[in-house]
Write a protein that holds these residues in place. Structure first.
Motif, PDB file in Angstrom:
ATOM      1  N   ASP A 116       4.768  13.605  -6.046  1.00  0.00           N
ATOM      2  CA  ASP A 116       4.964  13.508  -4.594  1.00  0.00           C
ATOM      3  C   ASP A 116       4.337  12.254  -4.013  1.00  0.00           C
ATOM      4  OD1 ASP A 116       6.296  15.918  -4.685  1.00  0.00           O
ATOM      5  OD2 ASP A 116       4.489  17.098  -4.271  1.00  0.00           O
ATOM      6  N   GLY A 117       3.402  11.680  -4.721  1.00  0.00           N
ATOM      7  CA  GLY A 117       2.796  10.435  -4.277  1.00  0.00           C
ATOM      8  C   GLY A 117       1.861  10.587  -3.094  1.00  0.00           C
ATOM      9  N   GLU A 118       1.090  11.679  -3.061  1.00  0.00           N
ATOM     10  CA  GLU A 118       0.091  11.863  -2.008  1.00  0.00           C
ATOM     11  C   GLU A 118      -1.224  11.250  -2.479  1.00  0.00           C
ATOM     12  OE1 GLU A 118      -0.233  15.920  -0.948  1.00  0.00           O
ATOM     13  OE2 GLU A 118       1.888  16.148  -0.416  1.00  0.00           O
ATOM     14  N   PRO A 178       0.815  -1.227   0.000  1.00  0.00           N
ATOM     15  CA  PRO A 178       0.000   0.000   0.000  1.00  0.00           C
ATOM     16  C   PRO A 178       0.843   1.269   0.000  1.00  0.00           C
ATOM     17  CG  PRO A 178       0.010  -0.996   2.178  1.00  0.00           C
ATOM     18  CD  PRO A 178       0.740  -1.944   1.281  1.00  0.00           C
ATOM     19  N   ASP A 179       0.179   2.372  -0.357  1.00  0.00           N
ATOM     20  CA  ASP A 179       0.745   3.727  -0.272  1.00  0.00           C
ATOM     21  C   ASP A 179       1.888   3.968  -1.250  1.00  0.00           C
ATOM     22  OD1 ASP A 179      -1.079   4.191   1.825  1.00  0.00           O
ATOM     23  OD2 ASP A 179       0.351   3.410   3.298  1.00  0.00           O
ATOM     24  N   LYS A 180       1.985   3.188  -2.319  1.00  0.00           N
ATOM     25  CA  LYS A 180       2.983   3.441  -3.350  1.00  0.00           C
ATOM     26  C   LYS A 180       2.451   2.941  -4.681  1.00  0.00           C
ATOM     27  CE  LYS A 180       6.617   0.800  -3.493  1.00  0.00           C
ATOM     28  NZ  LYS A 180       7.860   0.073  -3.149  1.00  0.00           N
ATOM     29  N   VAL A 191      -6.044   5.635 -18.421  1.00  0.00           N
ATOM     30  CA  VAL A 191      -4.826   4.847 -18.605  1.00  0.00           C
ATOM     31  C   VAL A 191      -3.593   5.697 -18.293  1.00  0.00           C
ATOM     32  CG1 VAL A 191      -3.426   3.583 -20.277  1.00  0.00           C
ATOM     33  CG2 VAL A 191      -5.910   3.373 -20.318  1.00  0.00           C
ATOM     34  N   GLY A 192      -2.735   5.152 -17.437  1.00  0.00           N
ATOM     35  CA  GLY A 192      -1.467   5.804 -17.122  1.00  0.00           C
ATOM     36  C   GLY A 192      -1.553   6.938 -16.122  1.00  0.00           C
ATOM     37  N   MET A 193      -2.724   7.218 -15.569  1.00  0.00           N
ATOM     38  CA  MET A 193      -2.883   8.348 -14.660  1.00  0.00           C
ATOM     39  C   MET A 193      -2.184   8.078 -13.326  1.00  0.00           C
ATOM     40  SD  MET A 193      -6.394  10.027 -13.134  1.00  0.00           S
ATOM     41  CE  MET A 193      -6.749   8.567 -12.138  1.00  0.00           C
ATOM     42  N   LEU A 194      -1.488   9.095 -12.826  1.00  0.00           N
ATOM     43  CA  LEU A 194      -0.881   9.068 -11.488  1.00  0.00           C
ATOM     44  C   LEU A 194      -1.557  10.160 -10.671  1.00  0.00           C
ATOM     45  CD1 LEU A 194       2.891   8.707 -12.496  1.00  0.00           C
ATOM     46  CD2 LEU A 194       1.286   6.892 -11.881  1.00  0.00           C
ATOM     47  N   PRO A 195      -2.653   9.844 -10.007  1.00  0.00           N
ATOM     48  CA  PRO A 195      -3.456  10.876  -9.346  1.00  0.00           C
ATOM     49  C   PRO A 195      -2.740  11.591  -8.202  1.00  0.00           C
ATOM     50  CG  PRO A 195      -4.205   8.705  -8.695  1.00  0.00           C
ATOM     51  CD  PRO A 195      -3.211   8.499  -9.797  1.00  0.00           C
ATOM     52  N   GLY A 196      -1.745  10.937  -7.615  1.00  0.00           N
ATOM     53  CA  GLY A 196      -1.020  11.573  -6.522  1.00  0.00           C
ATOM     54  C   GLY A 196       0.127  12.443  -6.963  1.00  0.00           C
ATOM     55  N   TYR A 214      -8.156   7.134  -2.065  1.00  0.00           N
ATOM     56  CA  TYR A 214      -7.910   6.108  -3.072  1.00  0.00           C
ATOM     57  C   TYR A 214      -6.426   5.746  -2.967  1.00  0.00           C
ATOM     58  CZ  TYR A 214     -12.344   7.504  -5.223  1.00  0.00           C
ATOM     59  OH  TYR A 214     -13.676   7.775  -5.461  1.00  0.00           O
ATOM     60  N   ASN A 215      -6.137   4.547  -2.511  1.00  0.00           N
ATOM     61  CA  ASN A 215      -4.746   4.180  -2.276  1.00  0.00           C
ATOM     62  C   ASN A 215      -3.950   4.175  -3.581  1.00  0.00           C
ATOM     63  OD1 ASN A 215      -2.319   2.418  -1.502  1.00  0.00           O
ATOM     64  ND2 ASN A 215      -3.419   2.586   0.433  1.00  0.00           N
TER      65      ASN A 215
END
Length: 299
Positions: free
Chosen positions: A191-193, A128-130, A183-188, A230-231
């Motif tokens: 920074d990965g929040e 989780p969380d990554k 497709v390919g979305m990085l919502p965080g 959303y993890n």
């Protein structure tokens, strides 16, 4: 005996001339050549069309759209999706089971693929969380790609496991919110929040006196998972063909003490570092969803 003025014979000869062996003004060889020409012409056109489509298909990826610049901010949707009138609304009478049974059935059907046993069969327990990146090795495609488990039990009181009515019978209805797939979305973002959902009464540009008390009418809400997140492990999404067992992450909202017999317009939106929600009316459904909630009671 009637006199033949020649008109009848002329008309017949325009169709078939027995002397020159012409049909509609052309001989058999002439008709053969013109038919052969059009057959060859249309075969050529079909060949050009097939060749064009073949070249275009070679430039497309079966698993990822070539252009998706208009999908920078995903849309949102709720479940249950529609009320009796077909709109995004939840309107029912607490004491009348028939008015909210359709909502319960819709949620049961929607959440059935998320049963813990089903998830354990086809998906993996991820960290989780990554972000869960699954890169290809050069020209070797890493297909099918693995998908992370999203167990129904994560939704707690809104999972339908402990409360089969999803709170509708108690006047504390549950609403499921899903973020549309991109497709390919990085919502965080980099920074990965983890992105999260917030809900509040819908505010318009001109706020009426009635709307001033909307927040009190909506009452308190509870999110599942906690904080409505959303993890990150469910992203990026690689497409329907690449991730055949992909389980879209969900967020559930439970309305704890909504004011009864009152229309409440609820607006839920996503907050994420990977994109910014604009206030432009042209993009009013990007990253947000608006629905009407009304819980009626005879008491």
């Amino acid at each position: 005996m009637a006199k033949d003025d020649g008109k009848g014979g002329s008309w017949k000869e325009s169709i078939w001339n027995s002397r020159t062996k012409e049909f509609l003004g052309r001989t058999a060889s002439s008709w053969g050549l013109i038919i052969l020409f059009y057959v060859a012409f249309y075969i050529f056109l079909a060949g050009v069309f097939i060749l064009t489509m073949y070249v275009m298909l070679q430039l497309l990826d079966d698993n990822k759209p070539k252009y998706q610049d208009r999908l920078g901010i995903p849309g949102m949707m709720i479940r249950p999706k529609h009320g009796p009138n077909g709109f995004l609304e939840i309107d029912y009478m607490m004491e009348d089971t028939e008015t909210w049974d359709m909502y319960v059935q819709a949620l049961d059907q929607f959440l059935s693929p998320y049963n813990d046993t089903e998830q354990a069969k086809k998906n993996y327990e991820c960290t989780p969380d990554k972000y869960f990146f699954q890169s290809d090795s050069g020209s070797v495609r890493n297909y099918p790609k693995r998908s992370c488990q999203f167990n129904r039990s994560i939704l707690g009181e809104c999972s339908g496991l402990t409360d089969r009515s999803y709170g509708f019978g108690d006047g504390q209805p549950c609403v499921i919110i899903k973020l549309n797939r991109v497709v390919g979305m990085l919502p965080g973002g980099k920074d990965g929040e983890a992105p999260f959902v917030t809900c509040a009464p819908r505010r318009y540009k001109v706020v009426t006196e009635e709307e001033e008390g909307e927040e009190d009418k909506m009452g308190q809400v509870m999110f599942f998972p906690p904080n409505g997140t959303y993890n990150l492990m469910y992203y990026p999404y690689y497409g329907k063909k690449a991730q055949v067992n992909y389980s879209q992450p969900l967020v559930a909202i439970k309305f704890l003490n909504v004011t009864t017999n009152t229309d409440i317009n609820v607006e839920c939106k996503i907050t994420a570092g990977g994109f910014q929600i604009k206030g432009d009316e042209k993009d009013k459904f990007a990253g947000k969803v608006i629905f009407r909630l009304r819980v009626n009671t005879r008491n």
